[in-house]
Design a protein around this motif. Sequence first.
Motif, short mmCIF file in Angstrom:
data_model
loop_
_atom_site.label_atom_id
_atom_site.label_comp_id
_atom_site.label_asym_id
_atom_site.label_seq_id
_atom_site.Cartn_x
_atom_site.Cartn_y
_atom_site.Cartn_z
N ALA A 109 -63.31 4.71 -44.73
CA ALA A 109 -64.10 4.63 -42.72
C ALA A 109 -63.40 6.38 -42.55
N THR A 110 -64.46 7.24 -41.80
CA THR A 110 -64.29 8.40 -41.03
C THR A 110 -64.17 7.72 -39.32
N VAL A 111 -62.47 7.92 -39.06
CA VAL A 111 -62.75 7.68 -37.46
C VAL A 111 -61.75 8.53 -36.89
N THR A 112 -62.84 8.39 -35.79
CA THR A 112 -62.84 10.36 -34.70
C THR A 112 -62.33 8.93 -32.81
N GLY A 113 -62.64 9.93 -32.40
CA GLY A 113 -62.01 9.57 -31.03
C GLY A 113 -62.93 8.08 -30.61
N TYR A 114 -64.04 8.07 -31.02
CA TYR A 114 -65.09 6.54 -30.22
C TYR A 114 -65.90 5.74 -31.52
N CYS A 115 -65.58 6.67 -32.49
CA CYS A 115 -65.99 6.68 -33.88
C CYS A 115 -65.76 6.21 -35.12
N ILE A 116 -65.97 4.21 -35.36
CA ILE A 116 -65.16 3.84 -37.12
C ILE A 116 -67.11 4.37 -37.88
N LYS A 117 -66.86 5.12 -38.33
CA LYS A 117 -68.04 5.30 -39.58
C LYS A 117 -68.25 5.18 -40.82
N PHE A 118 -68.95 4.47 -41.56
CA PHE A 118 -68.25 3.11 -42.82
C PHE A 118 -69.79 3.02 -43.86
N LYS A 119 -69.92 3.35 -45.17
CA LYS A 119 -70.86 2.90 -46.14
C LYS A 119 -71.52 1.66 -45.73
N SER A 120 -70.67 0.64 -46.04
CA SER A 120 -70.60 -0.69 -46.19
C SER A 120 -69.05 -1.66 -45.79
N LEU A 121 -69.70 -2.50 -45.04
CA LEU A 121 -68.56 -3.65 -44.48
C LEU A 121 -67.91 -3.83 -46.04
N LYS A 122 -67.95 -4.03 -46.73
CA LYS A 122 -67.13 -3.69 -48.20
C LYS A 122 -66.31 -2.99 -48.71
N ASP A 123 -66.44 -1.73 -47.58
CA ASP A 123 -65.45 -0.88 -47.97
C ASP A 123 -64.39 -0.98 -47.04
N ILE A 124 -64.18 -2.02 -46.29
CA ILE A 124 -63.66 -1.94 -45.28
C ILE A 124 -62.98 -2.93 -44.55
N LYS A 125 -61.49 -2.88 -44.09
CA LYS A 125 -61.26 -3.99 -43.68
C LYS A 125 -62.14 -4.62 -41.96
N ILE A 126 -62.20 -6.07 -42.52
CA ILE A 126 -62.86 -6.90 -41.43
C ILE A 126 -62.20 -6.67 -40.21
N ASP A 127 -60.83 -6.86 -40.62
CA ASP A 127 -59.87 -7.41 -39.93
C ASP A 127 -59.39 -6.02 -38.63
N VAL A 128 -59.56 -5.24 -39.27
CA VAL A 128 -58.56 -3.71 -38.64
C VAL A 128 -60.16 -3.70 -38.06
N LEU A 129 -61.12 -3.60 -38.23
CA LEU A 129 -62.19 -2.83 -37.33
C LEU A 129 -61.62 -4.17 -36.08
N GLU A 130 -62.07 -5.35 -36.66
CA GLU A 130 -61.97 -6.32 -35.09
C GLU A 130 -61.09 -6.07 -34.53
N GLU A 131 -59.43 -5.85 -34.20
CA GLU A 131 -58.70 -5.34 -34.07
C GLU A 131 -58.88 -4.00 -33.05
N ALA A 132 -59.92 -2.75 -33.86
CA ALA A 132 -60.09 -1.94 -32.86
C ALA A 132 -61.30 -2.48 -32.24
#
Length: 143
Positions: A109-132
Amino acid sequence: MTIKTQIKNYIDSQDDQKRADLLALHSQVLRIIPEGKLWFLDGKDDKGKIVSNPNIGYGQYTIHYKDGSTKEFYQIGLSANTSGISVYIMGLADKKYLSEHFGTTIGKATVTGYCIKFKSLKDIKIDVLEEAIRYGVNQTDRV
């Protein structure tokens, strides 16, 4: 048309993979902010010109501008784009926090000051996204 209908139509208009990912994210954010206000921004300005991708918004906080004016806006936003999905975490005072605390652990994922951008949920850890997301909601609930 109700906001819930606009959101449903927007999600339904996506290709199969994005639709499935947006539905999963939509459910996840609704669990995090169960009583939060729902928003739908169609991406058009007051004159009807397209200025951004459509956004689904969740929750509410007050933006305070330097000139003393204020504006109500959503805390968390979701948007499909040509390369995937963006999750917006609004109202953070520290624009480095997301990238420093979640950028190396979330996955592809690309993570900026206020945005987390990714191609698909399978590419990221959903629990980390939820924490953010929870971090962002917590920060704007304090304002």
